[in-house]
Motif scaffolding. Sequence first.
Motif, PDB file in Angstrom:
ATOM      1  N   ALA A 295      -1.727  20.193   9.051  1.00 48.29           N
ATOM      2  CA  ALA A 295      -2.662  21.184   9.497  1.00 48.29           C
ATOM      3  C   ALA A 295      -3.951  21.367   8.470  1.00 48.29           C
ATOM      4  CB  ALA A 295      -1.981  22.626  10.060  1.00 48.29           C
ATOM      5  N   THR A 296      -3.675  21.094   7.404  1.00 45.02           N
ATOM      6  CA  THR A 296      -4.604  21.139   6.189  1.00 45.02           C
ATOM      7  C   THR A 296      -5.231  20.039   5.946  1.00 45.02           C
ATOM      8  OG1 THR A 296      -2.752  20.927   4.343  1.00 45.02           O
ATOM      9  CG2 THR A 296      -3.030  22.996   5.103  1.00 45.02           C
ATOM     10  N   GLY A 297      -5.013  18.994   6.656  1.00 42.95           N
ATOM     11  CA  GLY A 297      -5.540  17.776   6.611  1.00 42.95           C
ATOM     12  C   GLY A 297      -5.117  16.616   5.637  1.00 42.95           C
ATOM     13  N   ASN A 298      -3.961  17.092   4.862  1.00 44.03           N
ATOM     14  CA  ASN A 298      -3.320  16.255   3.883  1.00 44.03           C
ATOM     15  C   ASN A 298      -2.410  15.211   4.635  1.00 44.03           C
ATOM     16  OD1 ASN A 298      -3.921  17.512   1.509  1.00 44.03           O
ATOM     17  ND2 ASN A 298      -2.703  18.979   1.948  1.00 44.03           N
ATOM     18  N   LYS A 299      -2.427  14.020   4.256  1.00 44.48           N
ATOM     19  CA  LYS A 299      -1.835  12.542   4.838  1.00 44.48           C
ATOM     20  C   LYS A 299      -0.648  12.175   4.228  1.00 44.48           C
ATOM     21  CE  LYS A 299      -6.353  11.716   6.837  1.00 44.48           C
ATOM     22  NZ  LYS A 299      -6.804  13.167   6.115  1.00 44.48           N
ATOM     23  N   ASP A 300       0.109  11.832   4.900  1.00 45.12           N
ATOM     24  CA  ASP A 300       1.206  11.236   4.246  1.00 45.12           C
ATOM     25  C   ASP A 300       1.280   9.817   4.329  1.00 45.12           C
ATOM     26  OD1 ASP A 300       3.949  10.239   3.651  1.00 45.12           O
ATOM     27  OD2 ASP A 300       4.987  10.924   5.259  1.00 45.12           O
ATOM     28  N   TRP A 301       0.462   9.181   3.307  1.00 45.91           N
ATOM     29  CA  TRP A 301       0.013   8.101   3.449  1.00 45.91           C
ATOM     30  C   TRP A 301       1.260   6.856   3.393  1.00 45.91           C
ATOM     31  CZ3 TRP A 301      -4.118   6.550   5.175  1.00 45.91           C
ATOM     32  CH2 TRP A 301      -5.296   7.062   5.062  1.00 45.91           C
ATOM     33  N   PRO A 302       2.276   7.135   2.476  1.00 45.88           N
ATOM     34  CA  PRO A 302       3.485   5.960   2.531  1.00 45.88           C
ATOM     35  C   PRO A 302       4.024   5.772   4.037  1.00 45.88           C
ATOM     36  CG  PRO A 302       3.599   7.645   0.709  1.00 45.88           C
ATOM     37  CD  PRO A 302       2.453   8.253   1.432  1.00 45.88           C
ATOM     38  N   SER A 303       4.056   7.114   4.711  1.00 46.23           N
ATOM     39  CA  SER A 303       4.662   6.716   5.980  1.00 46.23           C
ATOM     40  C   SER A 303       3.573   6.089   7.120  1.00 46.23           C
ATOM     41  CB  SER A 303       4.967   8.097   6.704  1.00 46.23           C
ATOM     42  OG  SER A 303       6.118   8.891   5.974  1.00 46.23           O
ATOM     43  N   ILE A 304       2.442   6.378   6.707  1.00 46.81           N
ATOM     44  CA  ILE A 304       1.474   5.870   7.618  1.00 46.81           C
ATOM     45  C   ILE A 304       1.202   4.184   7.586  1.00 46.81           C
ATOM     46  CG2 ILE A 304      -1.076   5.574   7.705  1.00 46.81           C
ATOM     47  CD1 ILE A 304      -1.322   8.342   7.251  1.00 46.81           C
ATOM     48  N   TRP A 305       1.499   3.915   6.195  1.00 47.35           N
ATOM     49  CA  TRP A 305       1.441   2.327   5.801  1.00 47.35           C
ATOM     50  C   TRP A 305       2.767   1.498   5.912  1.00 47.35           C
ATOM     51  CZ3 TRP A 305      -3.011   0.840   5.660  1.00 47.35           C
ATOM     52  CH2 TRP A 305      -4.145   1.311   4.980  1.00 47.35           C
ATOM     53  N   TYR A 306       4.041   2.358   6.133  1.00 48.76           N
ATOM     54  CA  TYR A 306       5.111   1.736   6.472  1.00 48.76           C
ATOM     55  C   TYR A 306       5.273   1.673   7.937  1.00 48.76           C
ATOM     56  CZ  TYR A 306       6.767   3.012   1.567  1.00 48.76           C
ATOM     57  OH  TYR A 306       6.968   3.054   0.338  1.00 48.76           O
ATOM     58  N   SER A 307       4.524   2.490   8.529  1.00 47.22           N
ATOM     59  CA  SER A 307       4.608   2.566   9.998  1.00 47.22           C
ATOM     60  C   SER A 307       3.728   1.206  10.520  1.00 47.22           C
ATOM     61  CB  SER A 307       3.754   3.633  10.678  1.00 47.22           C
ATOM     62  OG  SER A 307       4.448   4.918  10.460  1.00 47.22           O
ATOM     63  N   PHE A 308       2.737   0.904   9.825  1.00 48.80           N
ATOM     64  CA  PHE A 308       1.877  -0.266   9.870  1.00 48.80           C
ATOM     65  C   PHE A 308       2.626  -1.653   9.558  1.00 48.80           C
ATOM     66  CE2 PHE A 308      -2.144   2.524   9.037  1.00 48.80           C
ATOM     67  CZ  PHE A 308      -2.377   2.811  10.378  1.00 48.80           C
ATOM     68  N   ALA A 309       3.376  -1.468   8.476  1.00 49.57           N
ATOM     69  CA  ALA A 309       4.210  -2.673   8.155  1.00 49.57           C
ATOM     70  C   ALA A 309       5.377  -2.781   9.138  1.00 49.57           C
ATOM     71  CB  ALA A 309       4.818  -2.408   6.806  1.00 49.57           C
ATOM     72  N   GLY A 310       5.975  -1.745   9.734  1.00 47.70           N
ATOM     73  CA  GLY A 310       6.946  -1.888  10.617  1.00 47.70           C
ATOM     74  C   GLY A 310       6.533  -2.810  11.871  1.00 47.70           C
ATOM     75  N   TYR A 311       5.249  -2.295  12.336  1.00 46.45           N
ATOM     76  CA  TYR A 311       4.536  -3.013  13.375  1.00 46.45           C
ATOM     77  C   TYR A 311       4.348  -4.446  13.081  1.00 46.45           C
ATOM     78  CZ  TYR A 311       0.537  -4.514  16.325  1.00 46.45           C
ATOM     79  OH  TYR A 311      -0.259  -5.122  17.381  1.00 46.45           O
ATOM     80  N   ALA A 312       3.870  -4.940  12.098  1.00 49.53           N
ATOM     81  CA  ALA A 312       3.645  -6.219  11.665  1.00 49.53           C
ATOM     82  C   ALA A 312       5.287  -7.047  11.511  1.00 49.53           C
ATOM     83  CB  ALA A 312       2.916  -6.604  10.417  1.00 49.53           C
TER      84      ALA A 312
ATOM     85  N   PHE B  84       0.821  -1.209   0.164  1.00 50.39           N
ATOM     86  CA  PHE B  84       0.131  -0.003   0.032  1.00 50.39           C
ATOM     87  C   PHE B  84       1.027   1.234   0.185  1.00 50.39           C
ATOM     88  CE2 PHE B  84      -4.704  -0.730   1.530  1.00 50.39           C
ATOM     89  CZ  PHE B  84      -4.772  -1.567   0.579  1.00 50.39           C
ATOM     90  N   GLY B  85       1.968   1.422   0.626  1.00 48.14           N
ATOM     91  CA  GLY B  85       2.849   2.303   0.813  1.00 48.14           C
ATOM     92  C   GLY B  85       3.460   2.584  -0.553  1.00 48.14           C
ATOM     93  N   ILE B  86       3.927   1.661  -1.187  1.00 49.65           N
ATOM     94  CA  ILE B  86       4.476   1.873  -2.686  1.00 49.65           C
ATOM     95  C   ILE B  86       3.504   2.144  -3.723  1.00 49.65           C
ATOM     96  CG2 ILE B  86       5.823   0.426  -4.180  1.00 49.65           C
ATOM     97  CD1 ILE B  86       6.860  -1.389  -2.150  1.00 49.65           C
ATOM     98  N   GLY B  87       2.408   1.640  -3.564  1.00 54.97           N
ATOM     99  CA  GLY B  87       1.430   1.579  -4.691  1.00 54.97           C
ATOM    100  C   GLY B  87       0.512   3.024  -4.983  1.00 54.97           C
ATOM    101  N   ASN B  88       0.199   3.209  -6.299  1.00 52.93           N
ATOM    102  CA  ASN B  88      -0.473   4.370  -6.453  1.00 52.93           C
ATOM    103  C   ASN B  88      -1.610   3.931  -7.709  1.00 52.93           C
ATOM    104  OD1 ASN B  88       0.487   4.815  -9.256  1.00 52.93           O
ATOM    105  ND2 ASN B  88       2.333   5.208  -7.992  1.00 52.93           N
ATOM    106  N   PRO B  89      -2.719   4.528  -8.017  1.00 52.27           N
ATOM    107  CA  PRO B  89      -3.582   4.213  -9.107  1.00 52.27           C
ATOM    108  C   PRO B  89      -3.152   4.156 -10.295  1.00 52.27           C
ATOM    109  CG  PRO B  89      -4.608   5.748  -7.323  1.00 52.27           C
ATOM    110  CD  PRO B  89      -3.362   5.680  -7.213  1.00 52.27           C
TER     111      PRO B  89
END
Length: 422
Positions: A379-396, A303-308
């Motif tokens: 602060a504007t609501g934009n998300k760093d999705w790669p970092s989010i998914w890599y954090s979850f991957a690190g947990y697993a 998910f962290g690597i991918g895009n549409p």
Amino acid sequence: MQIRFRLTVLSFLQFFVWGIWLISLGGYMFINFNNPVDPNLGFKIGSTYGTMGWASLFMPAIVGILADKYIRAEILLAICHFAAAISLYYASTVTTATDMITAIFMVSCFYMPTISLSNSISYSLLTKHNYDVQKSFAPIRVWGTVGFIVAEWAVDLLGWTQNNTQFYFAAAAEVCVALYCFSLPKIETIKSTEKKSFVTRLGLDAFSLFKNPTMLVFFLFAMLLGAALQITNMFGNPFLGDFGKNALYADSFAVKHSNILISLSQISETLFILAIPFFLKRFGIKQVMLISMVAWVLRFGLFGIGNPGAGLSFLVLSMIVYGMAFDFFNISGSLFVDKEAKPEIRASAQGLFMLMTNGLGAILGGAFAGKVVDVFTDATGNKDWPSIWYSFAGYALLLAILFPLVFKYKHRKDAIPDTLSH
């Protein structure tokens, strides 16, 4: 044959009503409850999904006692679905994330017990009509997953994923399920003279398994891995929807039909379940659980690597690997618990496994995942999705490293049956 068909319809409807809103709820909340920008919205979404865990801690046991002693199971199932319908209608009216937490908690209190209750009805009616429950139930249950997939597709193709029409649809479907339940054959309550303690009725006898160090470690990791189960349910749809902000991806299939893309995960789930007997017999529960953890690493990492666009293949691979991540933990873990528990507490042990994964695990996962999303949201609501998914991957990955070090279990190739017979 008629009773099997009727139970197949029940299984289809049971999960159809869940598939209507479960996957799209997170995206709906991000779209409708983020103006002005809410810096804690990720945590609130996680808490919303976590209510399913809280409800799973006590409601299935209470409803189970009522069905055993006081109210016929098919009548109680209908009542629960009616109540869930009312709660879903309320969910369609709320305008804040905080109110949605309350609404989904209400839905969960009435819906979550119906999963075990519908299974119990199927077991009872199959036994009554002289079917082999072990062989007959699996083909019936798989239609539940089909129902979930059909619901995902329907909501997506009808364009309801980002508006409250999905809740109206779910409420109407719940009413239909409730009416169908009234048509099922009677399931008589049991007028047993055997005296059981309240602890026994709640299935708490299975906590004796914690005295075994191996089982204690297993259940601990079941809880920690259970935290991963809801993460992509919560944030998979919002993640794909966010690509719509980029003109390069706004008209892509993954953005316009995110539910359909995510449904590949459930399709994969139905296929990987067929591989479980071979893997359990060949490698044992320790290796199979480890494979599941590595699969979760890949699920999140891809998910962290991918895009549409050029990265669509990574998204598709993430959906495919989900089947291994989910089945090799959820189904294999259930079989392992069944094998290790004494016959008199097997049912309670399964309840304990569900409590650790779908109860405590879901609560932990909702809170943890929501906080991670908020940390990587500006602060504007934009998300760093790669970092989010890599954090979850690190947990697993951390779980995958620790599990073989602390879980001491010697596999015997003759210990697991060739078929999913339990």
